[in-house]
Motif scaffolding. Structure first.
Motif, PDB file in Angstrom:
ATOM      1  N   LEU A 111     -38.650 -49.320 -51.920  1.00 34.91           N
ATOM      2  CA  LEU A 111     -36.965 -49.147 -51.934  1.00 34.91           C
ATOM      3  C   LEU A 111     -36.179 -49.466 -53.381  1.00 34.91           C
ATOM      4  N   THR A 112     -37.039 -49.980 -54.167  1.00 39.17           N
ATOM      5  CA  THR A 112     -36.224 -50.306 -55.520  1.00 39.17           C
ATOM      6  C   THR A 112     -37.180 -49.648 -56.730  1.00 39.17           C
ATOM      7  N   GLY A 113     -38.083 -49.156 -56.522  1.00 37.52           N
ATOM      8  CA  GLY A 113     -38.777 -48.755 -57.683  1.00 37.52           C
ATOM      9  C   GLY A 113     -39.553 -49.596 -58.508  1.00 37.52           C
ATOM     10  N   ARG A 114     -39.718 -50.778 -58.259  1.00 35.37           N
ATOM     11  CA  ARG A 114     -40.257 -51.890 -59.064  1.00 35.37           C
ATOM     12  C   ARG A 114     -40.869 -53.052 -58.435  1.00 35.37           C
ATOM     13  N   THR A 115     -41.629 -53.915 -59.115  1.00 39.03           N
ATOM     14  CA  THR A 115     -41.840 -55.064 -58.536  1.00 39.03           C
ATOM     15  C   THR A 115     -40.846 -56.119 -58.573  1.00 39.03           C
ATOM     16  N   TRP A 116     -40.838 -57.037 -57.643  1.00 40.09           N
ATOM     17  CA  TRP A 116     -40.003 -58.294 -57.489  1.00 40.09           C
ATOM     18  C   TRP A 116     -40.778 -59.438 -58.036  1.00 40.09           C
ATOM     19  N   THR A 117     -40.815 -59.491 -59.365  1.00 36.38           N
ATOM     20  CA  THR A 117     -41.437 -60.850 -60.083  1.00 36.38           C
ATOM     21  C   THR A 117     -40.491 -61.242 -60.845  1.00 36.38           C
ATOM     22  N   GLY A 118     -39.321 -61.354 -60.772  1.00 36.20           N
ATOM     23  CA  GLY A 118     -38.265 -62.030 -61.797  1.00 36.20           C
ATOM     24  C   GLY A 118     -38.161 -63.220 -61.343  1.00 36.20           C
ATOM     25  N   GLU A 119     -36.855 -63.901 -62.000  1.00 35.63           N
ATOM     26  CA  GLU A 119     -36.789 -65.376 -61.772  1.00 35.63           C
ATOM     27  C   GLU A 119     -35.378 -65.166 -61.190  1.00 35.63           C
ATOM     28  N   GLY A 120     -34.930 -66.185 -60.437  1.00 38.56           N
ATOM     29  CA  GLY A 120     -33.571 -66.383 -59.778  1.00 38.56           C
ATOM     30  C   GLY A 120     -33.680 -66.793 -58.437  1.00 38.56           C
ATOM     31  N   VAL A 121     -32.454 -66.857 -57.770  1.00 36.43           N
ATOM     32  CA  VAL A 121     -32.637 -67.299 -56.266  1.00 36.43           C
ATOM     33  C   VAL A 121     -31.511 -66.355 -55.471  1.00 36.43           C
ATOM     34  N   TRP A 122     -32.329 -66.061 -54.360  1.00 36.64           N
ATOM     35  CA  TRP A 122     -31.609 -65.076 -53.502  1.00 36.64           C
ATOM     36  C   TRP A 122     -30.407 -65.686 -52.826  1.00 36.64           C
ATOM     37  N   PRO A 123     -29.106 -65.224 -53.039  1.00 36.07           N
ATOM     38  CA  PRO A 123     -27.856 -65.786 -52.470  1.00 36.07           C
ATOM     39  C   PRO A 123     -28.036 -65.804 -50.782  1.00 36.07           C
ATOM     40  N   ARG A 124     -27.419 -67.146 -50.422  1.00 34.19           N
ATOM     41  CA  ARG A 124     -27.617 -67.298 -49.023  1.00 34.19           C
ATOM     42  C   ARG A 124     -26.561 -68.412 -48.448  1.00 34.19           C
ATOM     43  N   THR A 125     -25.537 -67.939 -48.027  1.00 31.64           N
ATOM     44  CA  THR A 125     -24.383 -69.293 -47.554  1.00 31.64           C
ATOM     45  C   THR A 125     -24.916 -69.611 -46.306  1.00 31.64           C
ATOM     46  N   ALA A 126     -24.462 -70.955 -46.195  1.00 30.91           N
ATOM     47  CA  ALA A 126     -24.854 -71.718 -44.859  1.00 30.91           C
ATOM     48  C   ALA A 126     -23.655 -71.222 -43.941  1.00 30.91           C
ATOM     49  N   LEU A 127     -23.759 -70.087 -42.906  1.00 31.50           N
ATOM     50  CA  LEU A 127     -22.706 -69.691 -42.358  1.00 31.50           C
ATOM     51  C   LEU A 127     -21.953 -70.887 -41.257  1.00 31.50           C
ATOM     52  N   HIS A 128     -22.849 -71.778 -40.819  1.00 31.31           N
ATOM     53  CA  HIS A 128     -22.029 -72.785 -39.997  1.00 31.31           C
ATOM     54  C   HIS A 128     -21.207 -73.757 -40.804  1.00 31.31           C
ATOM     55  N   GLU A 129     -21.029 -73.525 -42.112  1.00 34.24           N
ATOM     56  CA  GLU A 129     -20.047 -74.194 -42.934  1.00 34.24           C
ATOM     57  C   GLU A 129     -18.792 -73.705 -42.807  1.00 34.24           C
ATOM     58  N   ALA A 130     -18.782 -72.663 -42.617  1.00 39.14           N
ATOM     59  CA  ALA A 130     -17.370 -71.811 -42.359  1.00 39.14           C
ATOM     60  C   ALA A 130     -16.638 -72.196 -41.406  1.00 39.14           C
ATOM     61  N   GLY A 131     -15.293 -72.160 -41.104  1.00 44.50           N
ATOM     62  CA  GLY A 131     -14.488 -72.548 -40.180  1.00 44.50           C
ATOM     63  C   GLY A 131     -14.239 -71.513 -39.300  1.00 44.50           C
ATOM     64  N   PRO A 132     -13.360 -70.528 -39.524  1.00 41.92           N
ATOM     65  CA  PRO A 132     -13.142 -69.457 -38.652  1.00 41.92           C
ATOM     66  C   PRO A 132     -14.094 -68.283 -38.683  1.00 41.92           C
ATOM     67  N   LEU A 133     -14.448 -67.508 -37.624  1.00 40.80           N
ATOM     68  CA  LEU A 133     -15.326 -66.877 -37.583  1.00 40.80           C
ATOM     69  C   LEU A 133     -15.170 -65.805 -38.596  1.00 40.80           C
ATOM     70  N   ALA A 134     -13.939 -65.355 -38.953  1.00 44.86           N
ATOM     71  CA  ALA A 134     -13.876 -64.217 -40.053  1.00 44.86           C
ATOM     72  C   ALA A 134     -14.356 -64.708 -41.208  1.00 44.86           C
ATOM     73  N   GLN A 135     -14.239 -65.953 -41.441  1.00 45.28           N
ATOM     74  CA  GLN A 135     -14.910 -66.439 -42.807  1.00 45.28           C
ATOM     75  C   GLN A 135     -16.365 -66.402 -42.817  1.00 45.28           C
ATOM     76  N   ALA A 136     -17.084 -66.611 -41.739  1.00 44.53           N
ATOM     77  CA  ALA A 136     -18.362 -66.303 -41.508  1.00 44.53           C
ATOM     78  C   ALA A 136     -18.775 -65.206 -41.839  1.00 44.53           C
ATOM     79  N   ARG A 137     -18.036 -64.309 -41.224  1.00 43.58           N
ATOM     80  CA  ARG A 137     -18.160 -62.695 -41.468  1.00 43.58           C
ATOM     81  C   ARG A 137     -18.299 -62.474 -42.983  1.00 43.58           C
ATOM     82  N   ARG A 138     -17.172 -63.012 -43.652  1.00 42.25           N
ATOM     83  CA  ARG A 138     -16.810 -62.586 -44.983  1.00 42.25           C
ATOM     84  C   ARG A 138     -18.132 -63.148 -45.834  1.00 42.25           C
ATOM     85  N   HIS A 139     -18.742 -64.330 -45.538  1.00 44.44           N
ATOM     86  CA  HIS A 139     -19.796 -65.003 -46.353  1.00 44.44           C
ATOM     87  C   HIS A 139     -21.199 -64.334 -45.993  1.00 44.44           C
TER      88      HIS A 139
END
Length: 352
Positions: A111-139
């Motif tokens: 899909l990307t044409g290269r190996t995934w061997t770099g450094e870093g963290v994949w973003p992932r928000t805890a959706l349950h910490e959102a209040g309104p449903l629309a905010q969870a959707r934005r996250h």
């Protein structure tokens, strides 16, 4: 054969045919969905370089440039032809098709044409910490955009999805609901995190109406009181369908490795599935450039549908049309689905 290699070869053909500076020739994704019937992929490069090559004006200019490109590209393929649009249609050899399927099994590289061997963290928000449903959707949508961007960024992305066993248990739907107090958290408890992320990324508008849907009984904002089909573990739920297709493809790959006969289907269904696999890199690129995660969701759904049609192809019809077994296709489907779901922040179960 990969979309990356075919694109490079078409550009190289343009450089040779018209004596162009390689830096001037634009990048143009070849796509299976643009190919004429009977071909595997088509390149739209010729119409984009008509002025660059100094072709005489006229409605047939793209076709003439495409025809010249086809002549230059023809050796090495089962068939190459230009059409009236100027697109160069390419038919792969059996070996090229086999290599394509084997290459797609490594979803991140495909899909990307290269190996995934770099450094870093994949973003992932805890959706349950959102209040309104629309905010969870934005996250969820922001997570998907950030992960897609990171996968295609200038630097090598961090390690991606592995092939370890992944179960069906959802931390919210199958967990303790006593802590699910907010509107967003209650929705997660009703339909699960995976279905929520797919539902939130599947639609186009950034601020949808509460009553808006993306299909039959598929609310854009599924809530605990109105979950719709997102709460069902059936084909009516697009998230479940994607996960089931991955689990089936992974299981099929495992069964074949253990000695089971590989699935066979008619040439038409096999060609359609290969075409969906081939278009994966361009779909991900479009999702990144336009910052619209729904493009990736809809591509994955199309791939899952093509896989379902391939694996359920009636045996009698398949035999009549010259069925052939291709043991590499399930591994390819699993690799691409697993990677696509990972970029959406969704798990990919490995067993039925």
């Amino acid at each position: 054969m990969t979309p990356w290699s075919l694109e490079a070869e078409v550009r190289g053909a343009a450089v040779r045919a018209f004596d162009l500076d390689p830096q001037q020739v634009p990048f143009a994704w070849p796509r299976a969905e643009q190919a004429q019937r009977g071909h595997d992929a088509a390149s739209p490069l010729a119409p984009r370089i008509v002025r660059l090559v100094g072709a005489s004006r006229g409605k047939d200019a793209p076709a003439r440039v495409g025809g010249r490109l086809a002549e230059e590209l023809r050796p090495g393929y089962a068939g190459v032809s230009g059409d009236r649009r100027g697109f160069v249609n390419v038919t792969f050899t059996a070996e090229q098709r086999a290599r394509m399927a084997r290459a797609a099994a490594d979803g991140p590289v495909w899909l990307t044409g290269r190996t995934w061997t770099g450094e870093g963290v994949w973003p992932r928000t805890a959706l349950h910490e959102a209040g309104p449903l629309a905010q969870a959707r934005r996250h969820a949508r922001a997570d998907a955009r950030a992960r897609i961007t990171l996968a295609l960024d200038a630097q090598d992305p961090p390690p991606g999805p592995g092939q370890e066993h992944v179960g069906w248990r959802d931390p919210y739907r199958d967990g303790d609901e006593t802590e699910l107090l907010s509107e967003a958290a209650r929705a997660l408890g009703s339909i699960g995190e995976d279905s929520s992320r797919v539902a939130f990324c599947r639609s186009v508008p950034e601020r949808p109406r509460e009553s808006e849907t993306t299909g039959n009984d598929l609310p854009v904002l599924p809530s605990a009181d109105r979950p719709g089909a997102w709460s069902r573990l059936t084909d009516a739920n697009p998230a479940f369908r994607l996960q089931y297709a991955h689990a089936h493809a992974t299981s099929q790959e495992r069964w074949t490795a253990q000695g089971a006969a590989p699935s066979a289907s008619c040439p038409a269904h096999a060609a359609a599935l290969r075409g969906r696999l081939f278009d994966g890199p361009s779909a991900l690129d479009s999702a990144a450039r336009r910052e619209e995660p729904h493009i990736l969701v809809r591509y994955l759904e199309g791939l899952a549908s093509a896989y379902d049609e391939w694996r359920t192809c009636p045996r009698a019809a398949a035999r009549a049309e010259g069925a052939a077994a291709d043991p590499a296709l399930p591994a390819a489907v699993a690799g691409v689905l697993r990677t696509g779901l990972f970029l959406l922040g969704v798990s990919a179960p490995t067993r039925l």
